[in-house]
Write a protein that holds these residues in place. Structure first.
Motif, short mmCIF file in Angstrom:
data_model
loop_
_atom_site.label_atom_id
_atom_site.label_comp_id
_atom_site.label_asym_id
_atom_site.label_seq_id
_atom_site.Cartn_x
_atom_site.Cartn_y
_atom_site.Cartn_z
N ASN A 198 79.27 -34.67 -97.43
CA ASN A 198 78.64 -33.12 -97.69
C ASN A 198 78.92 -32.97 -99.07
O ASN A 198 79.76 -33.03 -99.78
N ILE A 199 77.77 -32.01 -99.40
CA ILE A 199 77.78 -31.45 -100.91
C ILE A 199 78.32 -29.99 -100.60
O ILE A 199 77.68 -29.15 -100.27
N GLU A 200 79.54 -29.73 -101.23
CA GLU A 200 80.16 -28.67 -100.88
C GLU A 200 79.94 -27.48 -101.71
O GLU A 200 79.93 -26.19 -101.37
N PHE A 201 79.27 -27.78 -102.81
CA PHE A 201 78.97 -26.99 -104.01
C PHE A 201 77.99 -27.42 -104.93
O PHE A 201 78.31 -28.62 -105.46
N LEU A 202 76.78 -26.80 -105.01
CA LEU A 202 76.00 -27.33 -106.36
C LEU A 202 75.46 -25.97 -106.83
O LEU A 202 74.64 -25.35 -106.13
N GLY A 203 75.74 -25.83 -107.90
CA GLY A 203 75.06 -24.58 -108.68
C GLY A 203 74.60 -24.86 -110.08
O GLY A 203 75.22 -25.52 -110.72
N VAL A 204 73.27 -24.23 -110.46
CA VAL A 204 73.05 -24.37 -111.81
C VAL A 204 72.78 -23.10 -112.35
O VAL A 204 72.33 -22.29 -111.71
N HIS A 205 73.10 -22.90 -113.89
CA HIS A 205 73.01 -21.91 -114.41
C HIS A 205 71.39 -21.39 -114.37
O HIS A 205 70.68 -22.10 -114.37
N PRO A 206 71.26 -19.85 -113.99
CA PRO A 206 69.99 -19.48 -113.88
C PRO A 206 68.78 -19.73 -115.09
O PRO A 206 67.67 -20.08 -114.59
N GLN A 207 69.32 -19.93 -116.09
CA GLN A 207 68.22 -20.22 -117.32
C GLN A 207 68.08 -21.46 -117.36
O GLN A 207 67.06 -21.95 -118.13
N TYR A 208 68.58 -22.24 -116.48
CA TYR A 208 68.39 -24.00 -116.59
C TYR A 208 67.91 -24.31 -115.20
O TYR A 208 67.56 -25.60 -115.07
N ARG A 209 67.36 -23.51 -114.45
CA ARG A 209 66.87 -24.03 -113.18
C ARG A 209 65.62 -24.77 -113.06
O ARG A 209 65.39 -25.16 -111.92
N LYS A 210 64.88 -24.62 -113.90
CA LYS A 210 63.45 -25.31 -114.13
C LYS A 210 63.67 -26.49 -114.70
O LYS A 210 62.39 -26.68 -115.45
N GLN A 211 64.62 -26.99 -114.94
CA GLN A 211 64.68 -28.23 -115.66
C GLN A 211 64.97 -29.58 -115.20
O GLN A 211 65.19 -30.33 -116.00
N GLY A 212 65.06 -29.57 -113.71
CA GLY A 212 65.12 -30.60 -113.16
C GLY A 212 66.64 -31.17 -112.84
O GLY A 212 66.99 -32.16 -112.56
N ILE A 213 67.50 -30.12 -113.01
CA ILE A 213 68.78 -30.59 -113.15
C ILE A 213 69.15 -30.94 -111.72
O ILE A 213 70.36 -31.82 -111.51
N ALA A 214 69.09 -30.23 -110.76
CA ALA A 214 69.51 -30.24 -109.50
C ALA A 214 68.98 -31.75 -109.01
O ALA A 214 69.89 -32.37 -108.07
N LYS A 215 67.86 -31.95 -109.22
CA LYS A 215 67.47 -33.52 -108.88
C LYS A 215 68.22 -34.53 -109.58
O LYS A 215 68.58 -35.47 -108.97
N ALA A 216 68.53 -34.23 -110.97
CA ALA A 216 69.50 -35.27 -111.57
C ALA A 216 70.67 -35.34 -110.96
O ALA A 216 71.44 -36.29 -110.79
N PHE A 217 71.49 -34.23 -110.54
CA PHE A 217 72.79 -34.20 -109.75
C PHE A 217 72.46 -35.08 -108.44
O PHE A 217 73.44 -35.93 -108.38
N LEU A 218 71.42 -34.65 -107.86
CA LEU A 218 71.46 -35.46 -106.46
C LEU A 218 71.08 -37.30 -106.52
O LEU A 218 71.77 -37.83 -106.03
N LYS A 219 70.39 -37.42 -107.60
CA LYS A 219 70.28 -38.83 -108.02
C LYS A 219 71.75 -39.58 -108.35
O LYS A 219 71.91 -40.72 -108.13
N LYS A 220 72.23 -38.94 -109.19
CA LYS A 220 73.68 -39.46 -109.68
C LYS A 220 74.64 -39.37 -108.58
O LYS A 220 75.40 -40.54 -108.29
N LEU A 221 74.61 -38.48 -107.57
CA LEU A 221 75.44 -38.60 -106.39
C LEU A 221 75.11 -39.87 -105.50
O LEU A 221 75.90 -40.68 -105.15
N ILE A 222 73.89 -39.94 -105.12
CA ILE A 222 73.28 -40.90 -104.50
C ILE A 222 73.63 -42.44 -104.87
O ILE A 222 73.80 -43.37 -104.31
#
Length: 280
Positions: A198-222
Motif C-alpha cells: 500500500n502507498i500510504e502517501f504520495l505528494g508532489v509540490h504543486p509547482q512540480y506536478r507536470k514534470q513526470g515525478i509521480a511516475k518516477a516515484f512509482l517506477k522506483k517503488l516497483i
C-alpha cells in the motif's frame, strides 16, 4: 523569480487579505490589476486549481476553523465566508467535508481542505531523470515532510498533523519513505508499506506536478522496493467534490478501481496498479 510566480503570489496575497469578502475571478483581477483570462491561466498552471476552486476551499477551511475554535453561530460563519444564507453554506460545506457544519462542530476536530500556498521562488523545472535523484528519507527530513504536506493537504482529507508526523516518522525508521529534494525544498515524498504494497502517501509540490515525478516515484517503488507486491492506494471516490484531481492522476498512472472503503469516517476507494501509465 519568474514573472508568473510573482503574479500568482500577488493573487494569493490578495485572496488571503480578502477571505471574508465576496470574491470571484473578476474582483481578484481588478484587485491585482491583471487580465482575468491571463490570471486564470497562470494560476491554474502554477497551482493546479482554478482561482474559484482555491477561494472556495480556503473560505471553507477558515469556516471550519471557526466552527471548532469559536462560539460564532453557523449563520455568522456562513456570512463571514461570503455566503448569503446558512442553507447555501451548509450545502457546499457538506459536499466538501462530508459533514454538516453542525456535525463538524460537534466532532471538535479541525482539519483544512486547503491551506495558503507558499510558492518556491526559484523552482527548477528543467526536465530530468528524476528517478535517479529519489532517495530514502532520514528523520532529519521530517520538518521538510511537514512543509510539503501543508502544500498538498487538499489531497489528504481528515489529515491530523500529529498523527501524520508520527506515521511518517515510523515509516522513515522502517526505510519506507522515498523523497526528492531540491536544495532546501522537498519536491515530493512517498511513504509505503512493504508488506502490503500500500502507498500510504504520495505528494508532489504543486509547482512540480507536470514534470513526470509521480511516475518516477512509482517506477522506483516497483523496480526497487516492491518487487513481490502489487502497489495499491486509497483515494477519493468517483465524483467527490473535494477531490482537486488526485483520482485522475492515479488513473493516468495505471491504477484501476477496487473496493469502496471508509477511512476515519471519510468515503474513499482502493485502487490497484495494473499497468504503467502516465501522469502527464
Amino acid at each position: 523569480m519568474s514573472n508568473k510566480v510573482i503574479n500568482v503570489m500577488s493573487v494569493i496575497d490578495y485572496i488571503e487579505a480578502n477571505l471574508t469578502k465576496k470574491l470571484d475571478l473578476e474582483q481578484v483581477a481588478q484587485g491585482v490589476h491583471y487580465s482575468k483570462y491571463h490570471l486564470h491561466r497562470i494560476f491554474s498552471e502554477t497551482i493546479g486549481l482554478s482561482i474559484h476552486e482555491y477561494i472556495v476551499r480556503r473560505k471553507l477551511s477558515e469556516a471550519a476553523k471557526l466552527l471548532v475554535f469559536s462560539d460564532c453561530s453557523i449563520l455568522d460563519i456562513a456570512l463571514l465566508a461570503g455566503y448569503e444564507s446558512q442553507q447555501a453554506f451548509s450545502a457546499i460545506f457538506k459536499e466538501m467535508y462530508k459533514k454538516t457544519p453542525y456535525q463538524y462542530r460537534e466532532n471538535e476536530a479541525y482539519y483544512p481542505l486547503q491551506l495558503r500556498f507558499i510558492l518556491s521562488e526559484k523552482p527548477n523545472l528543467k526536465q530530468r531523470d528524476w528517478q535517479t535523484h529519489i532517495q530514502l528519507a532520514v528523520k532529519e527530513d521530517l520538518p521538510l515532510c511537514l512543509e510539503l504536506v501543508y502544500q498538498i493537504v487538499d489531497g489528504f482529507p481528515n489529515l491530523q498533523e500529529e498523527e501524520y508526523l508520527a506515521s511518517v516518522g515510523s515509516f522513515i525508521e522502517k526505510k519506507q519513505v522515498l523523497i526528492l529534494k531540491e536544495e532546501h525544498l522537498l519536491i515530493a515524498m512517498m511513504a509505503f508499506d512493504r508488506s502490503s504494497g500500500n502507498i500510504e502517501f504520495l505528494g508532489v509540490h504543486p509547482q512540480y506536478r507536470k514534470q513526470g515525478i509521480a511516475k518516477a516515484f512509482l517506477k522506483k517503488l516497483i523496480e526497487e522496493k516492491l518487487t513481490d507486491q502489487t502497489p495499491c492506494i486509497t483515494t477519493f471516490r468517483e465524483g467527490d467534490k473535494a477531490d482537486p484531481g488526485y483520482r485522475k492522476v492515479w488513473e493516468h498512472l495505471g491504477f484501476a478501481e477496487a473496493e469502496l472503503l471508509k477511512e476515519y469516517g471519510y468515503p474513499t476507494q482502493r485502487m490497484i496498479f495494473l499497468k504503467e501509465g502516465t501522469d502527464e
